[in-house]
Design a protein around this motif. Sequence first.
Motif, mmCIF file in Angstrom:
data_model
loop_
_atom_site.group_PDB
_atom_site.id
_atom_site.type_symbol
_atom_site.label_atom_id
_atom_site.label_comp_id
_atom_site.label_asym_id
_atom_site.label_seq_id
_atom_site.Cartn_x
_atom_site.Cartn_y
_atom_site.Cartn_z
ATOM 1 N N UNK A 121 0.825 -1.208 0.000
ATOM 2 C CA UNK A 121 0.000 0.000 0.000
ATOM 3 C C UNK A 121 0.861 1.261 0.000
ATOM 4 N N UNK A 122 1.936 1.254 0.754
ATOM 5 C CA UNK A 122 2.773 2.448 0.912
ATOM 6 C C UNK A 122 3.950 2.476 -0.062
ATOM 7 N N UNK A 123 3.833 1.837 -1.183
ATOM 8 C CA UNK A 123 4.933 1.795 -2.141
ATOM 9 C C UNK A 123 5.249 3.187 -2.687
ATOM 10 N N UNK A 124 6.522 3.431 -2.903
ATOM 11 C CA UNK A 124 6.969 4.696 -3.478
ATOM 12 C C UNK A 124 7.954 4.405 -4.597
ATOM 13 N N UNK A 125 7.772 5.082 -5.692
ATOM 14 C CA UNK A 125 8.655 4.897 -6.846
ATOM 15 C C UNK A 125 9.752 5.954 -6.790
ATOM 16 N N UNK A 126 10.979 5.512 -6.681
ATOM 17 C CA UNK A 126 12.092 6.441 -6.543
ATOM 18 C C UNK A 126 12.274 7.268 -7.810
ATOM 19 N N UNK A 127 12.741 8.490 -7.607
ATOM 20 C CA UNK A 127 12.977 9.386 -8.747
ATOM 21 C C UNK A 127 14.244 8.987 -9.489
ATOM 22 N N UNK A 128 15.237 8.527 -8.764
ATOM 23 C CA UNK A 128 16.499 8.103 -9.378
ATOM 24 C C UNK A 128 16.902 6.750 -8.812
ATOM 25 N N UNK A 129 17.724 6.040 -9.569
ATOM 26 C CA UNK A 129 18.172 4.717 -9.152
ATOM 27 C C UNK A 129 19.688 4.660 -9.209
ATOM 28 N N UNK A 130 20.265 3.958 -8.236
ATOM 29 C CA UNK A 130 21.707 3.756 -8.239
ATOM 30 C C UNK A 130 22.070 2.654 -9.222
ATOM 31 N N UNK A 131 23.355 2.573 -9.569
ATOM 32 C CA UNK A 131 23.800 1.521 -10.484
ATOM 33 C C UNK A 131 23.517 0.143 -9.888
ATOM 34 N N UNK A 132 22.978 -0.728 -10.701
ATOM 35 C CA UNK A 132 22.687 -2.082 -10.243
ATOM 36 C C UNK A 132 21.327 -2.237 -9.593
ATOM 37 N N UNK A 133 20.510 -1.192 -9.622
ATOM 38 C CA UNK A 133 19.194 -1.280 -8.988
ATOM 39 C C UNK A 133 18.290 -2.237 -9.758
ATOM 40 N N UNK A 134 17.630 -3.118 -9.012
ATOM 41 C CA UNK A 134 16.669 -4.060 -9.596
ATOM 42 C C UNK A 134 15.311 -3.793 -8.946
ATOM 43 N N UNK A 135 14.400 -3.238 -9.695
ATOM 44 C CA UNK A 135 13.059 -2.955 -9.191
ATOM 45 C C UNK A 135 12.218 -4.221 -9.324
ATOM 46 N N UNK A 136 11.713 -4.730 -8.201
ATOM 47 C CA UNK A 136 10.935 -5.971 -8.189
ATOM 48 C C UNK A 136 9.490 -5.635 -7.842
ATOM 49 N N UNK A 137 8.575 -6.027 -8.697
ATOM 50 C CA UNK A 137 7.168 -5.743 -8.455
ATOM 51 C C UNK A 137 6.312 -6.911 -8.918
ATOM 52 N N UNK A 138 5.017 -6.814 -8.677
ATOM 53 C CA UNK A 138 4.093 -7.893 -9.033
ATOM 54 C C UNK A 138 3.294 -7.517 -10.267
#
Length: 514
Positions: A121-138
Amino acid sequence: GDVIVSDTKTATGRYIRSLFELTPPAPVAQPDGLCGRLRDYQLHGLEWLVFLYENRFGGLLCDEMGLGKTHQVMGLMAWLVSAKKENRPFLVVCPTTVISHWERKIREHAHVLCPKVYHGIDRELEATFSMGAVLITSYGILLRDADRLAKIGFSLAIFDEAQYVKNPEAKTYEAAAILNADIKIGVTGTPVENRLGELKALMDLVLTGYLGSSDGFADQYERGDAGERGRREALRRLIRPFALRRTKSAVLTELPEKIEDIRYCRLTDTQVKLYRQAISGRGVSLIRAIEKGDDKIPYLHIFALLTLLKQICNHPASISSDAEQDIYGPEASGKWQLFTELLETCLESDLKIVVYSQFVSMIEIIRAHLGKNNIGFAGITGQTRLRAREIDRFNNDPECRVFAGSLKAGGTGIDLTAGSVVIHYDRWWNAAREDQATDRVHRLGQTRGVQVFKLVTEGTLEEKISAMIARKKTLMADVIVENDPGLLKSFTRDDLIDLMAMPIYAQGDRESAA
């Protein structure tokens, strides 16, 4: 080549023509930042993934369950970060039940990557990502937040259990299609579940336009003589560069042996009474409706009756209220007696056991028995919140001897290699679903032989279902949606009547009840 391109102006023609101009996948070294070494066949898979990425082609990684598809994908991500200094994020879309699996695998095996779970419910989408970031979602969050996710430029988009997006008419498929990524990779052990059109949909998702229009594909490969060898071989040649599938038997000669054994039991007199009452009360009118031949078959009501009969075969207490369960002792179910005997034998041999049932009520009965007898256990159902904790306890706590999980929640996306015995308390409608659950134990990391027991009640619909499974063992189309009455449409009227027949015999009752 053996594929003739008649029109190189189409998307299909351009892809094939480009393919002919490419060199084969080049050797790739073990990626920095990936803990442990990839097996030879996994390294080959990584080389194939790198080949696709460098040429901006999507693809389908379809290795059999247990061969480490997750590791190969992590290898591609690690290679992109360490060798290519890729600073854009990666995206993994998967079923909710597998999110923690992906997060844990990345943390344990790919230190160069940084998993970030986008869920809840409280998910937030980051504005920037660091190198190697893996966004995992459903897939559910992908559907809700498609527009937000589509604004991000991903280096790579992975669709795990890609059969979840096999329907091109579904909103989730549309959400996956609009994602912005250099390449898209579908990961699935079952690329074809019911018909070739599903393979076409997955290929369209990862390699848009390659297989041409839906009508053209249907005319060429689905309509008419769909089983014609020449057509199927032509399709195999067409998709071979973009779909990789290996089986355990071909690449894992060192994996310990898996021995499967169907164990039969009989109904008790108590079960016979309940079974006959269910058929007399509900089945008679349903059978009459089927026998008429011209009426619409009431699949929903038939499915409900068959489900009830399967629960009676499991244990009478599974269909009773809490207040009534005490009247059914251990002797009330033939299958329960068989199960407890197997359980005791395995525990005496100092083995860890994984038990599956499709019914949560049956899992609760098993758990109650384990607790009453001071047997350490863990498990997962659809209501379990701390899945990772349950898995860790079973794999790492020597006092935790049994893992009891529902087939749906505990049959995908987890490792249970501490176990060496698998018991399928009730049979599923198809072999693929059972095999997928068994492979939670019989997979990479397993050091012992695995014994698989499948429990079947003689003289009931369970024995008939078991025979159906055996007949369809080799068909990819045998993956059926759980709790879907529509699966009954594949049965003949005679099959349906046979499934609702009276039990043939039971303990204390040897006369035919047909």
